[in-house]
Design an enzyme around this catalytic site. Structure first.
Site, PDB file in Angstrom:
ATOM      1  N   GLU B  49       0.862  -1.181   0.000  1.00  0.00           N
ATOM      2  CA  GLU B  49       0.000   0.000   0.000  1.00  0.00           C
ATOM      3  C   GLU B  49       0.896   1.229   0.000  1.00  0.00           C
ATOM      4  OE1 GLU B  49      -3.636  -1.796   2.736  1.00  0.00           O
ATOM      5  OE2 GLU B  49      -2.641   0.049   3.337  1.00  0.00           O
ATOM      6  N   ASP B  60      -6.365   8.760  10.574  1.00  0.00           N
ATOM      7  CA  ASP B  60      -5.051   8.249  10.945  1.00  0.00           C
ATOM      8  C   ASP B  60      -4.595   8.751  12.306  1.00  0.00           C
ATOM      9  OD1 ASP B  60      -3.982   6.523   8.796  1.00  0.00           O
ATOM     10  OD2 ASP B  60      -4.438   8.274   7.563  1.00  0.00           O
TER      11      ASP B  60
END
Lengths: 406, 269
Positions: B49, B60
């Site tokens: 990724e 995040d």
């Protein structure tokens, strides 16, 4: 510019998925999606429940002090020498701004949903104070995320929140202002989905927030309609309000959107001037993008990275705007203009001296624009400006800007 | 067959769970990132990724937020990321690359241009954290036209009623978010993951990768036992952060990252 087909009504949005044209929507991580849908369902049910509306009206009247007066600013009217200038006095509400209208509505919703922990973001601290206030009143835990930079420039409000029993969590990430506080609140929500309700302070964020906040703030415009009818026997000719996220503005504007004779003007913060890049005018100086759960006008670079906003007013210092405003701009129903830090400061001083009212720096932007248009309008022209907050919180910032020692 | 499907088929043949590694493009700078990226397959990454840095990474935790900030100091844009993938493909034609990030940079680039350029560079799929299935129809036709898989996130909060809404639009694989929270802050619980993956398998035949809250070879092994691939992000990004002093990467940084990935992979072999 393409011809814009006017809709039958400007007041029917958002659609069931939360869109105003291409704006709005629900751009959130999957973990939050079920919660957002739950809030939507709960709000739809509450809105239709007469008991909820009765309870809200009760608290608006007896706790917040509504209706707020509609006041003819005679000396400013004489000073400008044109339109009759009315102030909607939402700075007289409990907690000193229009933010309480939304907080009362959402806290009653949070209780209906059985949530016990409330989180909020705040820029100027007005929403944080209003959120802390309703949490104290209903005995709910309150955590307010606030940019470290804003904590520094809004100390009185930080202390007020603490006195009200809220925990103020400083956010040092990113630019340490309102957008980062909102990021951090979203991160908190995703980690505490079961217990927590996110009390968003402006008419932005994922659906249903823009619609819900607008509905709670529409009490402003609805009162103006009744009050001006009593005072003048007719509709206003022009409405003016300042815009950060745009909740006070949409609250004033929405009830009048279908009254074609009413000219409507939103005033963004031009900071040090649009051409300097140091501003917070998303519509005047930004473009469409996706942030914080909705598509709307944003300050961003060519790569889609969000840019810092700047305004002397912490409450307008946000790089986005509510999605309904983005749509009303594209439909050309509302005019969006801007006023600079200096213009707002001058308007603040004028209002203080002529009317004996210290306006918050946010509505001082609206007043700066009133000063540009009112002189050119006829004396029977009715102009209503939303005086959505009081300036006591801003005295330190203003002293600083004027180079005065307290 | 797409690289993603081929890789999951191969893992099935090898009767093991795969390792998916996340790093942010341009972290800590473009040259070091390229060296790290190029060496990941040899270190044991089965799928990669590549994070597309964003100024406001709402889903995040601190590790990946800082990693985005390090990358954005160099003004990393999508065209730079595509160039890095093109360079990677010169030495690796088989390891799937999935672009992961937030919607606004893609929206500004334009869905059609993004899909075309991503596929031309050699990317295979995309994960867009803040584009749930309800909003994805504006991008899906362009992705499908150019052959880019759309990998959707599913979470502990995604109910059985909701899962079909997500899965009918998903392709490539399904990403299960093992914890309610942001990246890198809580530990995934293997027994809860087992139940969740079993639930997902009742709704889809797509491979299931599990991420959020996997930091160590032991955790990768424990979670990997119940799914088709384990995703590690923040822990790898932390190794990068540890190798940066005053904005400058240490000479051993890429090797440190590769050693760490090798350890993670050892749990899954």
């Amino acid at each position: 510019m393409a011809f814009v087909q006017p809709p039958n009504t400007y007041r029917s949005g958002a659609d069931e998925n939360g869109h105003f044209g291409i704006f709005g929507g629900r751009y959130v991580a999957e973990t939050l999606m079920p919660l957002i849908l739950e809030v939507d369902k709960a709000y739809t049910a509450a809105k239709a429940d007469p008991k909820f509306q009765t309870e809200l009206t009760h608290f608006n009247t007896h706790y917040a002090g509504r209706p707020s007066p509609l006041y003819l600013a005679e000396r400013l009217t004489a000073h400008f020498g044109g339109a009759k200038v009315y102030f909607k006095r939402d700075e007289l509400n409990h907690t000193g701004s229009h933010k309480i209208n939304n907080c009362l509505g959402q806290i009653l919703l949070a209780r209906r949903m059985g949530k016990t922990r409330i989180i909020a973001e705040t820029g100027a601290g007005q929403h944080g104070v209003a959120a802390a206030t309703v949490c104290a009143r209903f005995g709910l835990q309150c955590i307010v995320y606030m940019g470290a930079k804003d904590i520094e420039r809004q100390k009185p409000n930080v202390f007020r929140m603490k006195l009200l029993g809220a925990e103020v969590r400083p956010v040092n990430k990113g630019t340490a202002t309102l957008k980062d506080a909102m990021n951090e609140a979203l991160r908190d929500w995703v980690a505490n989905v079961d217990t927590t309700y996110y009390l968003i302070g402006t008419a932005a964020g994922p659906h249903p927030y823009p619609t819900m906040v607008r509905d709670f703030q529409s009490v402003i415009g609805n009162e103006v309609r009744t009050q001006l009818q009593e005072a003048e026997g007719r509709l206003p000719d022009t409405l003016v309000a300042c815009i950060g996220g745009g909740s006070n503005a949409i609250g004033l504007f929405h009830p009048f959107l279908d009254d074609k004779t009413v000219r409507i003007i939103g005033v963004e913060a031009a900071g040090k001037g649009i051409s300097t890049g140091a501003h917070a005018a998303s519509i005047t100086g930004g473009g469409p993008g996706v942030l914080h759960g909705n598509r709307t006008y944003l300050l961003q670079d060519a790569s889609g990275q969000i840019q810092d906003a700047h305004s002397i007013s912490a409450g307008l210092d946000y790089p986005g705007i509510g999605p309904e405003h983005a749509w009303l701009h594209e439909m050309k129903r509302v005019e969006y203009v801007s006023a600079t830090d200096d213009e707002a400061l001058a308007a603040f001083q004028l209002c203080s001296k002529l009317e004996g009212i210290l306006p918050a720096l946010e509505p001082a932007h609206a007043l700066a624009h009133v000063g540009k248009v009112a002189p050119k309008l006829p004396k029977d022209h009715l102009l209503v400006m939303n005086l959505c907050g009081r300036g006591d919180k801003d005295v330190f910032t203003i002293a600083d800007a004027l180079g005065a020692k307290m | 067959m797409s690289r993603i499907a081929a890789r999951f088929d191969a893992l099935k043949t090898q009767r093991r769970s795969g390792l998916v590694t996340f790093i942010t493009a341009g972290d800590p700078d473009m040259a070091t990132f390229q060296t790290i990226l190029n060496g990941l397959p040899a270190a044991g990454a089965d799928l990669i990724e590549v994070g597309m840095p964003f100024s406001d990474p709402m889903a995040d935790g601190p590790s990946i937020q800082l990693s985005s900030q390090r990358a954005l100091k160099h003004d990393i844009a999508l065209k730079d990321i595509f160039a890095a993938i093109t360079a990677f493909r010169k030495s690796d034609a088989a390891t799937p690359i999935i672009l992961m990030g937030y919607y606004n940079p893609i929206y500004r680039y334009g869905g059609e241009n993004f899909s075309k350029d991503a596929v031309a560079a050699g990317a295979d799929g995309v994960i867009i954290v803040d584009l749930p299935p309800e909003e994805a129809d504006e991008l899906l036709p362009a992705l499908r036209k150019h052959g880019l898989n759309m990998i959707f996130l599913t979470a502990p909060t995604s109910s059985d009623v909701r899962l079909p809404t997500i899965l009918k639009k998903a392709s490539g694989f399904v990403y299960y978010v093992a914890v309610t929270g942001v990246t890198g802050t809580k530990s995934a619980d293997a027994s809860a993951v087992k139940l969740a993956v079993d639930r997902l398998r009742r709704h889809t035949k797509l491979p299931v990768a599990v991420g959020f809250g996997i930091r160590t070879p032991d955790q990768a092994k424990a979670i990997g036992a119940h799914c088709d691939a384990a995703v590690v992000g923040s822990a790898i990004v932390d190794v990068i952060a540890a190798g940066v002093t005053q904005g400058k990467p240490s000479a051993a940084l890429a090797a440190d990252v590769h050693r760490f990935v090798k350890d993670l992979a050892s749990g899954l072999k």
